[in-house]
Design an enzyme around this catalytic site. Sequence first.
Site, mmCIF file in Angstrom:
data_model
loop_
_atom_site.group_PDB
_atom_site.id
_atom_site.type_symbol
_atom_site.label_atom_id
_atom_site.label_comp_id
_atom_site.label_asym_id
_atom_site.label_seq_id
_atom_site.Cartn_x
_atom_site.Cartn_y
_atom_site.Cartn_z
ATOM 1 N N PRO A 2 0.815 -1.212 0.000
ATOM 2 C CA PRO A 2 0.000 0.000 0.000
ATOM 3 C C PRO A 2 0.855 1.271 0.000
ATOM 4 C CG PRO A 2 -0.649 -1.516 1.752
ATOM 5 C CD PRO A 2 0.651 -1.994 1.210
ATOM 6 N N GLU A 3 0.714 2.039 -1.059
ATOM 7 C CA GLU A 3 1.300 3.377 -1.116
ATOM 8 C C GLU A 3 0.125 4.358 -1.203
ATOM 9 O OE1 GLU A 3 4.393 3.575 -4.124
ATOM 10 O OE2 GLU A 3 4.909 1.481 -3.819
ATOM 11 N N ARG A 110 2.745 -9.985 7.262
ATOM 12 C CA ARG A 110 4.108 -9.665 7.691
ATOM 13 C C ARG A 110 4.191 -9.013 9.070
ATOM 14 N NH1 ARG A 110 7.216 -8.983 3.009
ATOM 15 N NH2 ARG A 110 8.983 -8.536 4.320
ATOM 16 N N ARG A 149 21.236 17.356 -2.260
ATOM 17 C CA ARG A 149 21.185 15.941 -1.911
ATOM 18 C C ARG A 149 21.937 15.124 -2.952
ATOM 19 N NH1 ARG A 149 17.477 14.315 2.125
ATOM 20 N NH2 ARG A 149 16.436 16.141 2.958
#
Length: 271
Positions: A2-3, A110, A149
């Site tokens: 799930p995102e 999980r 970054r």
Amino acid sequence: MPELPEVETIKNELAPYIIGCIITDVTLLWDRMLRQPSPAQFYHHISGKKIARLTRRGKYLIFRLDSGDSLIIHLKMSGSLILSTDLPPKYTRAIIHLDKGVNIFFCDPRKFGRISLVKDVDNITEKLGPEPLESTFTAEVLAQKLEKRKTPLKAVLLNQALVAGIGNMYADEALFTAKINPLRSADSLTQDEIRRLHYAIKKVLLEAIKNKGASVSNYFRPGGKIGRAHSHFQVAHQKGKLCSICGNSIKRIPIRQRGSYYCPVCQPEKD
DNA sequence: CCCGGAACCTGAAGGC
DNA sequence: TGCCTTCAGGTTCCGG
């Protein structure tokens, strides 16, 4: 997994059935699932409360209760919420009992998923970056987040403090759509590339929501059905398949221990 | 602040 | 066939 699009779909499909319902009880079948507060406090503050609204922030699903408290669920890798009057499905780790005999089964093979009950949602969500589908997420904001970054772009996109809700699958899809190599240093993007990436993130997420999320492993919608966003994936989990643009085969490489899929021709390396 | 790696978990898949 | 190893990845924590 799930995102943002999967959590958004769960929110949208759950809401019509549970808004206004009373939570009569909660059963925790795996004690480490509860992050806060203590089990005693949790049961005391949740029983008998009405679900007033259901919202989402990043990958967090937030049940706003009429008491002012919020029940926050993170499904992590393998969690799903199944709405049912039937017996608990396999891998049920928690049960939210609603009035009228309906239950929300939190299934999670999980055991990574987590539940919190909080007064102030901000305490959980304040570290998150902007919502990618809201107006606060602009190309300028993205540019500023990528500044200085040196990390590979792919890894940066998974950082929820930069943009909330993107995970491994949609990071790969967005980079393919923007035609940018996942290994590029985040601070090396041109203005045009940032503009393309910004557009691609929105496009990929919106399309996945339209398709009710991607069921690559353990994602199920509240009715038990799967989504169909994965059948539109261009690169994610498509190793060896042929690129729809150029016909070359999709590669998979590890970036920071994460499987990363891309087209070596459409997303070339650059200095 | 920024970065990278380990830990948390267990079912599925691959190797021999 | 079956045992063993490896892989999957969202987040937190910890050390550099």
